[in-house]
Design a protein around this motif. Structure first.
Motif, short mmCIF file in Angstrom:
data_model
loop_
_atom_site.label_atom_id
_atom_site.label_comp_id
_atom_site.label_asym_id
_atom_site.label_seq_id
_atom_site.Cartn_x
_atom_site.Cartn_y
_atom_site.Cartn_z
N LYS A 171 3.46 -5.58 5.07
CA LYS A 171 2.91 -4.43 4.37
C LYS A 171 1.99 -4.96 3.27
N LYS B 187 2.74 8.00 5.19
CA LYS B 187 3.74 7.99 4.12
C LYS B 187 3.09 8.02 2.74
N ARG B 188 1.91 7.37 2.64
CA ARG B 188 1.21 7.33 1.34
C ARG B 188 0.39 8.60 1.08
N ARG C 160 1.13 5.05 10.40
CA ARG C 160 2.40 5.61 9.93
C ARG C 160 2.58 5.31 8.44
N GLU C 161 2.18 4.12 8.01
CA GLU C 161 2.26 3.80 6.58
C GLU C 161 1.26 4.62 5.78
#
Length: 280
Positions: A237, A276-277, A272-273
């Protein structure tokens, strides 16, 4: 490199912006000669001539032994070299910087990924890889491509406030052990869904690799094969407080590629990350 002055004369004659003129830096171990030129954004390439230097790194540095005690089963070195550095540039400027590396540094095109090569249902990007003649220095260059939602490159350019290095890929001889050690030390990696590993097309495409698929699945490691061999890779990440720079760890077994077969899985993981942000 063997002659910094010659390289700078060559680069300047072909239009490069010289940020640091050639100059010597010395200590008790000898002398290096160094200079720097500008590339995309605020990125710079530093040229170093070290034939007259025998110290640990460069003048002003001293050799140190780490204070952390290494576990009995931990490898002495987790990675062996810098495999490649990926740069993100603005829409429409990828070819400009490809030409820069051709003209200034004598690099050649190594690979090109366009259209459906790097695309998901929602976003896409385009990429070209430039490399030195012996392929020891490799620079993939990405630019965003129009999509239904904000791409990872758009997000990077927004939060980095311009073009820059997206990630550094470090070559390792044992990616399983590297991942285990780094995860134990708190490094966070992108998640890979189980569906990636259960896909029968994956097993048919990659053939035999040195470790069972189940071992790769347990760690979220991706695998890809091309005409020259196969590779194993995984991505962290972002390492800071913004969705910008991250690391890749790569173990090569003949393959000279960059995991083209994994692009969709990787970019869906990044999406997907992003979701989330709240930046997708």
């Amino acid at each position: 490199m063997p002659d910094v002055d010659r390289c700078i004369r060559h680069a300047r004659a072909r239009g490069a912006i010289v940020l640091e003129e050639p100059h010597d830096v010395s200590d008790e171990h000898g002398t290096i000669r160094t200079a720097a030129i500008a590339t995309y954004g605020e990125t710079r390439h530093t040229l170093v001539e070290r034939s007259r230097y025998s110290g640990p790194y460069r003048p002003g540095y001293v050799a140190r032994t780490g204070t952390r005690t290494r576990g009995a089963d931990e490898p002495k070195r987790l990675f062996q070299a810098l495999d490649h550095v990926v740069g993100n540039v603005e829409l429409g400027r990828m070819d400009e910087w490809v030409d820069f590396y051709h003209r200034i540094m004598g690099f050649t095109n190594m690979a090109e990924f366009i259209g459906d090569d790097i695309a998901t249902e929602y976003s896409a990007l385009m990429s070209k890889v430039v490399a030195s003649g012996n392929h020891r220095v490799k620079f993939p260059l990405n630019e965003p491509s129009p999509g239904r939602r904000k791409s990872q490159i758009d997000e990077y350019l927004e939060f980095y406030r311009g073009p820059g290095a997206q990630h550094l890929a470090l070559a390792t001889n044992d990616i399983l052990r590297t991942v285990d050690v780094l995860r134990a030390r708190g490094v966070e990696f992108l998640d890979t869904p189980d569906a990636y590993y259960s896909d029968p097309e994956l097993r048919a495409r990659i053939g035999e690799v040195r470790v069972p698929i189940e071992e790769l699945q347990a760690r979220g490691i991706l695998v890809d094969r091309d005409e020259d061999g196969y590779l194993l890779q995984i991505f962290t990440k972002p390492v800071g407080d913004r969705p910008t720079v991250f690391f890749e760890f790569i173990e090569r077994h003949g393959s000279l590629g960059f995991g083209k077969g994994n692009f969709k899985a990787l970019f869906e993981a990044i999406e997907r990350e992003q979701a989330k942000r709240g930046n997708f």
